[in-house]
Motif scaffolding. Sequence first.
Motif, short mmCIF file in Angstrom:
data_model
loop_
_atom_site.label_atom_id
_atom_site.label_comp_id
_atom_site.label_asym_id
_atom_site.label_seq_id
_atom_site.Cartn_x
_atom_site.Cartn_y
_atom_site.Cartn_z
N GLY A 1 54.49 -98.32 78.92
CA GLY A 1 54.50 -97.68 77.61
C GLY A 1 54.47 -98.76 76.55
O GLY A 1 54.17 -99.92 76.83
N LEU A 2 54.78 -98.38 75.31
CA LEU A 2 54.72 -99.29 74.17
C LEU A 2 56.12 -99.54 73.62
O LEU A 2 57.02 -98.71 73.77
N ILE A 3 56.29 -100.68 72.96
CA ILE A 3 57.50 -100.95 72.17
C ILE A 3 57.03 -101.26 70.76
O ILE A 3 56.25 -102.19 70.54
N ASP A 4 57.50 -100.48 69.81
CA ASP A 4 57.06 -100.56 68.41
C ASP A 4 58.24 -101.03 67.57
O ASP A 4 59.21 -100.30 67.40
N VAL A 5 58.17 -102.25 67.04
CA VAL A 5 59.32 -102.83 66.33
C VAL A 5 59.36 -102.49 64.85
O VAL A 5 60.28 -102.91 64.16
N HIS A 6 58.39 -101.72 64.37
CA HIS A 6 58.35 -101.44 62.92
C HIS A 6 58.01 -99.97 62.68
O HIS A 6 56.87 -99.61 62.37
N THR A 7 59.00 -99.13 62.87
CA THR A 7 58.87 -97.70 62.55
C THR A 7 60.02 -97.32 61.61
O THR A 7 61.07 -97.95 61.59
N HIS A 8 59.80 -96.27 60.83
CA HIS A 8 60.77 -95.88 59.81
C HIS A 8 61.39 -94.51 60.11
O HIS A 8 60.69 -93.50 60.14
N PHE A 9 62.68 -94.53 60.33
CA PHE A 9 63.51 -93.33 60.31
C PHE A 9 64.64 -93.63 59.35
O PHE A 9 65.25 -94.70 59.40
N ARG B 1 53.60 -86.65 58.33
CA ARG B 1 54.58 -86.02 57.46
C ARG B 1 55.18 -84.84 58.21
O ARG B 1 54.74 -83.71 58.10
N ARG B 2 56.21 -85.13 59.01
CA ARG B 2 56.85 -84.13 59.86
C ARG B 2 58.36 -84.26 59.69
O ARG B 2 58.86 -85.24 59.13
N ASP B 3 59.10 -83.30 60.20
CA ASP B 3 60.55 -83.46 60.18
C ASP B 3 60.95 -84.45 61.27
O ASP B 3 60.13 -84.86 62.11
N GLU B 4 62.20 -84.84 61.26
CA GLU B 4 62.66 -85.93 62.13
C GLU B 4 62.41 -85.65 63.61
O GLU B 4 61.90 -86.50 64.34
N LEU C 1 60.03 -87.82 66.18
CA LEU C 1 60.51 -88.38 67.44
C LEU C 1 59.66 -87.89 68.61
O LEU C 1 59.30 -88.66 69.51
N ALA C 2 59.33 -86.61 68.60
CA ALA C 2 58.53 -86.04 69.68
C ALA C 2 57.15 -86.69 69.74
O ALA C 2 56.61 -86.93 70.83
N VAL C 3 56.57 -86.97 68.58
CA VAL C 3 55.25 -87.61 68.54
C VAL C 3 55.31 -88.98 69.20
O VAL C 3 54.49 -89.32 70.06
N LEU C 4 56.28 -89.80 68.82
CA LEU C 4 56.40 -91.14 69.42
C LEU C 4 56.60 -91.06 70.93
O LEU C 4 56.00 -91.84 71.69
N ARG C 5 57.44 -90.15 71.35
CA ARG C 5 57.70 -90.03 72.80
C ARG C 5 56.46 -89.55 73.53
O ARG C 5 56.18 -89.99 74.65
N GLU C 6 55.72 -88.64 72.93
CA GLU C 6 54.48 -88.17 73.55
C GLU C 6 53.47 -89.31 73.65
O GLU C 6 52.69 -89.39 74.60
N PHE C 7 53.48 -90.21 72.67
CA PHE C 7 52.60 -91.38 72.73
C PHE C 7 53.01 -92.34 73.85
O PHE C 7 52.21 -93.19 74.25
N ARG D 1 72.63 -91.13 68.50
CA ARG D 1 72.07 -89.86 68.96
C ARG D 1 70.61 -89.98 69.39
O ARG D 1 69.99 -88.99 69.79
N THR D 2 70.06 -91.19 69.33
CA THR D 2 68.65 -91.41 69.67
C THR D 2 68.58 -92.62 70.58
O THR D 2 68.41 -93.77 70.12
N GLY D 3 68.69 -92.39 71.87
CA GLY D 3 68.85 -93.49 72.81
C GLY D 3 67.69 -94.46 72.87
O GLY D 3 67.87 -95.62 73.25
N ASP D 4 66.48 -94.04 72.49
CA ASP D 4 65.32 -94.93 72.56
C ASP D 4 65.08 -95.68 71.25
O ASP D 4 64.11 -96.43 71.14
N CYS D 5 65.98 -95.50 70.26
CA CYS D 5 65.88 -96.25 69.01
C CYS D 5 66.76 -97.50 69.09
O CYS D 5 67.94 -97.42 69.43
N LEU D 6 66.18 -98.65 68.76
CA LEU D 6 66.95 -99.88 68.66
C LEU D 6 67.81 -99.82 67.39
O LEU D 6 67.29 -99.63 66.29
#
Length: 312
Positions: free
Chosen positions: A35-43, A72-75, A79-85, A115-120
């Motif tokens: 999979g991918l690791i993306d170090v620059h995403t905004h939540f 432009r989606r809710d939180e 999250l679902a989009v990134l995980r699907e990717f 609450r988001t285990g895959d977020c650094l």
Amino acid sequence: MSPRWSGVTALSGDSGELDESLSVRRFWERLSLPGLIDVHTHFMPERVLKKVWEYFDAAGPLTGMTWPIAYRRDEEQRLAVLREFGVLAFTSMVYPHKAGMAQWLNGWAADFARRTGDCLHTATFFPEPGAEAYVRAAVDGGARVFKSHVQVGGYDPNDVALDPVWGLLADAGIPVVTHCGSGPAPGKHTGPEPIARLLARHPRLRLVVAHMGMPEYGAFLDLAERYGEVRLDTTMAFTDFSERLTPFPRAELPRLAALGERILLGTDFPNIPYAYVHQLHALERLGLGDDWLRAVCHGNAAELFGLPGGGP
């Protein structure tokens, strides 16, 4: 729509996102990555993110152009989009634009990471009284990456109030993703010179130059060659959007290849005006090879953050 980025397509509708998910997965599957690791995403807190989007919608002075938000989606949907990717780990890049915000943002980001285990676990700071104390508290609380936004914050990274902060983070070996280049619009303290002075004092600082330092690409590559802990993230670099405005010099590609172990995938998701997969294809078309892509899209960040697949 600004003519400066016409032709770069933002997604609309579920079918487009499904097709893109397949394209993203095909990209990393072809490279035999997990999979991918993306170090620059905004939540960030919803009301803060809403204001950020309003700023982009209004083509504010630090963007200076039409900038549609592709995701432009809710939180939960984001999250679902990134995980699907197939993004295995990502960040919640929060940043203050004035004093009094950073500690509150750090509290939100710490809760988001819990609450988001895959977020650094991400944190931030601002040159203000108490900065060292709340940064230390964030480090003690498990923060794994910090965000410094010199452009939006409008501060000198060499502000005396930040010197103990940089020293603390250098000693802890915690990466700091730093928007310090002068793109898309210059700030009072952007550019390579303030960062060169900072690194001269803190040469062990794990500074990740956001956006490859655009448009001062060459000068930031110089700093990466001079300081072994300096890295650069790919956020928006090499895409059609950025190439029209601040093209990466082709003559610098050999240096980019040679620094392949210190380049990290970043995208700016969700605040991008094109599809996520376009960033991946932009990296691929540089022609630097599959080993380079594997390192940039997974291996380098896995090693930096001690994630599976990150080497010894």
